[in-house]
Scaffold this motif. Sequence first.
Motif, short mmCIF file in Angstrom:
data_model
loop_
_atom_site.label_atom_id
_atom_site.label_comp_id
_atom_site.label_asym_id
_atom_site.label_seq_id
_atom_site.Cartn_x
_atom_site.Cartn_y
_atom_site.Cartn_z
N VAL A 1 -10.53 35.36 10.10
CA VAL A 1 -10.72 33.94 10.37
C VAL A 1 -9.45 33.38 11.00
O VAL A 1 -8.35 33.71 10.56
CB VAL A 1 -11.04 33.15 9.08
N PHE B 1 -7.13 30.16 11.50
CA PHE B 1 -6.89 28.89 10.83
C PHE B 1 -5.90 28.03 11.63
O PHE B 1 -4.96 28.55 12.24
CB PHE B 1 -6.28 29.11 9.44
N THR C 1 -7.66 23.55 1.69
CA THR C 1 -8.10 24.44 2.76
C THR C 1 -9.58 24.20 3.03
O THR C 1 -10.39 24.14 2.11
CB THR C 1 -7.85 25.90 2.36
N ILE D 1 -13.10 25.00 5.57
CA ILE D 1 -13.72 25.97 6.47
C ILE D 1 -15.07 25.44 6.94
O ILE D 1 -15.70 24.61 6.28
CB ILE D 1 -13.91 27.35 5.79
N SER D 2 -15.48 25.93 8.09
CA SER D 2 -16.78 25.53 8.63
C SER D 2 -17.90 26.18 7.81
O SER D 2 -17.69 27.18 7.11
CB SER D 2 -16.90 25.96 10.09
N THR E 1 -18.33 29.77 8.89
CA THR E 1 -17.31 30.66 8.32
C THR E 1 -17.62 30.95 6.86
O THR E 1 -17.47 32.08 6.39
CB THR E 1 -15.92 30.03 8.45
N MET F 1 -16.11 22.95 2.38
CA MET F 1 -17.00 23.44 3.43
C MET F 1 -17.83 22.28 3.97
O MET F 1 -18.29 21.44 3.19
CB MET F 1 -17.93 24.52 2.88
N ASN G 1 -11.33 25.82 11.19
CA ASN G 1 -10.94 26.21 9.84
C ASN G 1 -9.49 25.80 9.63
O ASN G 1 -8.65 26.07 10.50
CB ASN G 1 -11.10 27.72 9.65
#
Length: 200
Positions: free
Chosen positions: A104, A106, A115, A117-118, A121, A168, A176
Amino acid sequence: MKDGDQAANFLWLLAAIVLVGSSLFSRRLPFGSVLKMLLSWVLIFGAAFIIFTMKDDFADLGRRLLTDVRGDATPVAGAGQEIRIRQALDGHFWVDGTLNGQKVRFLVDSGATTTSISTETAKRAGVSARGGLPALVQTANGIVTVQRGRAESLVVGDIRRENLAVHMSDAFGDMNVLGMNFLSSLSGWGVEGRWLILKP
């Protein structure tokens, strides 16, 4: 491209020029006009020939330019166990890591608390949303709705973190973000010139 392919392409170009030239001369136009039109077609076919025969080189150049803009996201080992990440031309720090074993890319963002993420992902890395209501978080693009989850592992260079909280959301698109909950787990981090330094 192989020599045989180049020869075939050259013959195709030559045949096309001859065909166009014959067509122009058959119209009995003044020689000056025919010459100008023929030169124009030679330039057009020549440009098409160059683009076609060098398409792989152009594709490679495009990939290298994109890498220059977004930066080489491969973390570099520094003194001791520290990780060095070069700043991209867009002014950001991008880094390639692995999330639950999946590669991934970032964006390192100290302004992000967690953190993030899509959704794509999350699916690819097998990160599932935990129970509970969705949360509202403030991002650079406004307030978005996120699901909470935990990554079994997140690895950047030789730095590994387990059971890391993540957000998410579809609103992240293909972005991300490596947030402060990862950065604050380090013994130290900071920017030196065009390098971001991460210390385990």
